[in-house]
Design an enzyme around this catalytic site. Structure first.
Site, PDB file in Angstrom:
ATOM      1  N   ASP A 103       0.906  -1.214   0.022  1.00  0.00           N
ATOM      2  CA  ASP A 103       0.361  -0.102  -0.021  1.00  0.00           C
ATOM      3  C   ASP A 103       0.773   1.200   0.142  1.00  0.00           C
ATOM      4  O   ASP A 103       2.167   1.183   0.171  1.00  0.00           O
ATOM      5  CB  ASP A 103      -0.947  -0.101   1.143  1.00  0.00           C
ATOM      6  CG  ASP A 103      -2.062   0.777   1.348  1.00  0.00           C
ATOM      7  OD1 ASP A 103      -2.351   1.509   0.187  1.00  0.00           O
ATOM      8  OD2 ASP A 103      -2.817   1.201   2.336  1.00  0.00           O
TER       9      ASP A 103
ATOM     10  N   GLU B 216       2.541   5.036  -4.008  1.00  0.00           N
ATOM     11  CA  GLU B 216       2.535   5.998  -5.311  1.00  0.00           C
ATOM     12  C   GLU B 216       3.897   6.963  -5.440  1.00  0.00           C
ATOM     13  O   GLU B 216       4.201   7.362  -6.580  1.00  0.00           O
ATOM     14  CB  GLU B 216       1.366   6.969  -4.818  1.00  0.00           C
ATOM     15  CG  GLU B 216       0.222   6.443  -5.206  1.00  0.00           C
ATOM     16  CD  GLU B 216      -0.307   5.634  -3.852  1.00  0.00           C
ATOM     17  OE1 GLU B 216      -1.035   4.677  -4.058  1.00  0.00           O
ATOM     18  OE2 GLU B 216       0.161   5.830  -2.840  1.00  0.00           O
TER      19      GLU B 216
ATOM     20  N   ASP C  11      -9.115   4.168  -1.992  1.00  0.00           N
ATOM     21  CA  ASP C  11     -10.526   4.699  -0.752  1.00  0.00           C
ATOM     22  C   ASP C  11     -11.597   5.330  -1.590  1.00  0.00           C
ATOM     23  O   ASP C  11     -11.485   6.211  -2.033  1.00  0.00           O
ATOM     24  CB  ASP C  11      -9.716   5.715  -0.040  1.00  0.00           C
ATOM     25  CG  ASP C  11      -8.364   5.143   0.736  1.00  0.00           C
ATOM     26  OD1 ASP C  11      -8.129   3.899   0.641  1.00  0.00           O
ATOM     27  OD2 ASP C  11      -7.680   6.154   1.323  1.00  0.00           O
TER      28      ASP C  11
END
Length: 743
Positions: A349, A352, A473
């Site tokens: 996770d 980015e 999300d």
């Protein structure tokens, strides 16, 4: 100065690009000179060519119609007929559906922006699109990839397409189709086929950020069992960690002896356990992972020092996965952790990469950072200053980053930071999650020779060869329920077959009705997982009686369809064909399906029609011409002759799922765990056109033990059966063709 013969030759080659004949590669610098032109015909009949233009000492750019080449800026345009239907360019949440809308913004730059933000750059970068055209009933499809990792804006007007890129290369690839599945086949032949996935990955998954103790996790597993709702995989967000540090356990709430006992119990039943790891490594001299990383010099640097950022543990450094030492260190850390806790998969996770701070930062000396009692962990507590003095941090052209032309380094790594070999973050930013997925895949593959399972938030061209993806999300709203279909279908085009959207929404609290409708849809996502935020009420599927009833029904059918879904995974690995597909993939001549984003196909012959509106007890469904049988009740038959919408009953606990004529559908009897479902007898559903006196139906099934890394037809390891059923008058008969095994 650039010579006129050069400009003439360059213009000729650009015109070939605009006509779809060549690909162009352009290295960005202060000036340009022609070095070579290469062409080659690849498998599938599509042509790829490269114009290589390397940096020279000239300080002049190129500014001609449809092409502008300047330092840190490339602009190239192509005309399009207004009849073209375009799909692709992600990752973003497209409120208008899967077909691109003229004048919507399309920015590609990996960003930690929640998926409920519309028309903005999100977690992945996929500069590829598909062009579908229908001229007088003659259908043609082609695809275009710009293999470039730099940030870019793409402007689509309906009549033209313009790329505005802040660096890198113009490396275009064209895929001639002629059908949508042909384009995906050709595309994934270039970038890499979707990764093999274990059978259990197709089961249902439960996760939550906020399972604060092992006893809570144990209660969740028992809750599903008591409610007779299928569950294959239980997940932990960062709750299992010691102070949010990777590869650790909370000694109080997740004591290792008790966790190991729990894992022995669920593993004996056939269930699996997946945990999260973030790329940020806590800056902590007593933390072994950090110590070994420092010793091997594996972190991204700024001004010669590891780049300091902040995420959940507090101050962190980010591993450099372009560094061979960084990869070997990561592989070793995963191996160490697996010996400590035998997890079955990893969830990567925040890659980015996400940062709670911006700029060049130092750890404060006058206060504690983070002070978890005083501020939220997501609020920057480092002492930071913006980095805008370099052309990499503040380029002349501002892409529409985060939907507001934010600094490229806003809440991520400063773009003047460097990776191994001097590679700038400016150029490699959108490759971070991709490179982490490759390293993680290598680590898991080396543990015990079993097929890896990895879930990654950030993705790039080729990520599907290593990882699954979820859409990030989202919100527990009816709008997000609808948006999830387009995003998942887009990722099938991007070469990522295993994709999900958090069922019932990540936050805030969903209504009971919405969660009913979401599990009905989510049960038929390629990858099916319920995940929520600690700030929301618990939303496991057994929390409401009505949702539990919907889950037993929808997931019950999913588990019966597991052999069909697993066969689709095998075909995806061979040809790139996505599990979840837009309707036009199977019916390209059916023009009403070109913008259809409220229903979808699983493989070539199963259609899913979810309810997407509050209070609705019917659904409008479009059926391409032919016979469609309801898989919940085969006596309910739709015979479609035109493109009109039909209204179907859809009470609160029901979803409509149909199988198309000409399909032989392999099914089993289901179960609460995929391991149990695999051991039940097979059933073949043969769907002939209604009332026919002569027809044929086809299907196939792939079976292996799902442990070996490869999905391949190897003698003694896998079986592939093709079915052909024929109806002639009052008689019917079937033929089976079996490869590498027995059936």
């Amino acid at each position: 100065m650039l010579s006129s013969p050069f400009l003439w030759y360059l213009a000729l080659l650009i015109s070939l690009y605009l006509s779809g004949t060549l690909a162009l590669q352009q290295r960005v610098g202060y000036g340009y000179r022609l070095t070579a032109l290469e062409e080659s015909t690849l498998d599938g009949g599509w042509l790829v060519g490269h114009l290589k233009v390397k940096q020279s000492t000239s300080t002049y750019g190129v500014d001609i119609p449809n092409l502008r080449l300047f330092d840190q800026y490339i602009e190239i345009s192509s005309q399009l007929p207004e009849t073209a239907s375009l799909y692709g360019f992600g990752e973003n949440t497209q409120p208008g559906g899967i077909r691109l809308r003229p004048n919507d913004p399309y920015t590609l730059y990996t960003t930690d922006t929640s998926a409920f933000n519309l028309n903005t750059d999100l977690y992945g970068s996929h500069p590829v699109y598909m062009d579908l055209r229908n001229s007088g009933g003659k259908v043609s499809t082609h695809g275009v990839l710009l293999l470039n990792s730099n940030g870019m804006d793409v402007f689509y007007t309906g009549k033209s397409l313009t790329y505005k890129i802040i660096g890198g290369v113009l490396d275009f690839y064209f895929f001639s189709g002629p059908g949508p599945l042909d384009v995906v086949d050709q595309y994934t032949a270039l970038i890499g086929r979707p990764a093999p996935m274990p059978y259990w990955a197709l089961g249902f998954h439960q996760c939550r950020w906020g399972y604060k103790s092992l006893s809570v996790v144990q209660g969740v597993v028992e809750g599903y069992k008591k409610a007779n709702i299928p569950l294959d995989v239980i997940w932990n967000d960062d709750d299992h960690m010691d102070a949010s540090k990777d590869f650790t356990l909370d000694p109080i709430n997740y004591p290792r002896p008790k966790l190991l006992k729990f894992l022995n119990q669920i593993h004996s039943r056939g269930m699996k356990y997946v945990v999260l790891i973030d790329p940020g490594i806590a800056v902590n001299p007593s933390y072994g992972v950090y110590q070994r990383g420092i010793a091997k010099d594996v972190f991204v640097k700024l001004d010669g020092q590891p780049y300091l950022a902040q995420v959940w543990p507090g101050p962190v450094y980010f591993p450099d996965f372009l560094n061979p030492n960084g990869v070997s260190w990561w592989v070793d850390e995963i191996s160490r952790f697996h010996q400590f806790v035998p997890v079955d998969g990893l969830w990567i996770d925040m890659n980015e990469v996400s940062n709670f701070c911006t700029g060049k930062c130092v750890i404060p000396t006058t206060r504690q950072c983070p002070d978890r009692k005083a501020i939220k962990p997501s609020v920057c507590c480092l002492d930071c200053k913006n980095v805008t003095s370099t052309r990499w941090d503040d380029p002349p052209y501002k892409i529409n980053a985060a939907g507001k032309k934010a600094l490229l380094g806003f809440k991520t790594i400063a773009t003047s930071a460097t990776h191994y070999g001097g590679v700038l973050e400016y150029n490699a930013h959108s490759l971070y999650g991709f490179s982490e997925a490759i390293a993680t895949h290598k680590a898991l593959l080396g543990l015990n020779g079993k097929r890896p399972f990895i879930l990654s938030r950030s993705t790039f061209v080729g990520s599907g060869s290593y990882a699954a993806h979820w859409t990030g999300d989202n919100k527990g709203t009816w709008e997000d329920l609808r948006y999830s279909i387009s995003t998942i279908l887009n990722f099938g085009l991007f070469g990522m077959s295993m994709v999900e959207s958090d069922i019932c929404g990540f936050y805030p609290a969903p209504t009971e009705e919405l969660c009913n409708r979401w599990i009905q849809l989510g049960a038929f996502y390629p990858f099916s997982r319920d995940h929520s935020n600690f700030a929301s009420p618990r939303q496991e599927l057994y929390q409401w009686n009505s949702v539990a009833k919907s889950a037993r029904s929808a997931l019950g059918l999913r588990y019966k369809l597991l052999p069909y879904l697993y066969t689709l995974l095998y075909e995806a690995h061979l040809t790139g064909a996505p599990l979840a597909r837009p309707v036009f993939f199977s019916f390209p001549e059916f023009t009403p399906s070109y913008g259809l984003s409220t229903q979808f196909l699983l493989g070539p012959g199963v259609m899913v029609y979810p309810v997407l509106d509050r209070g609705a007890t019917t659904v409008k469904a479009m059926f391409p011409p032919g016979t469609w049988y309801n898989l919940f009740d085969m006596t309910k038959v739709v015979v479609s002759k035109d493109a009109s919408f039909l209204t179907l009953d859809a009470p609160l606990n029901e979803i409509n799922v149909h199988v198309y004529q000409g399909t032989v559908l392999p099914m089993q009897r289901g179960g609460l765990i995929s391991k149990e479902a695999r051991q039940t007898p097979f059933t073949l559903v043969i769907a002939f056109p209604y009332g026919t006196s002569g027809a044929e139906a086809k299907g196939k099934v792939y079976i292996d033990d799902d442990e070996r890394p490869k999905m391949a037809l190897v003698e003694g390891e896998a079986t592939y059966v093709e079915f052909v059923a024929k109806c002639e008058g009052q008689n019917g008969h079937s033929n089976f063709k079996c490869t590498n095994g027995q059936f």
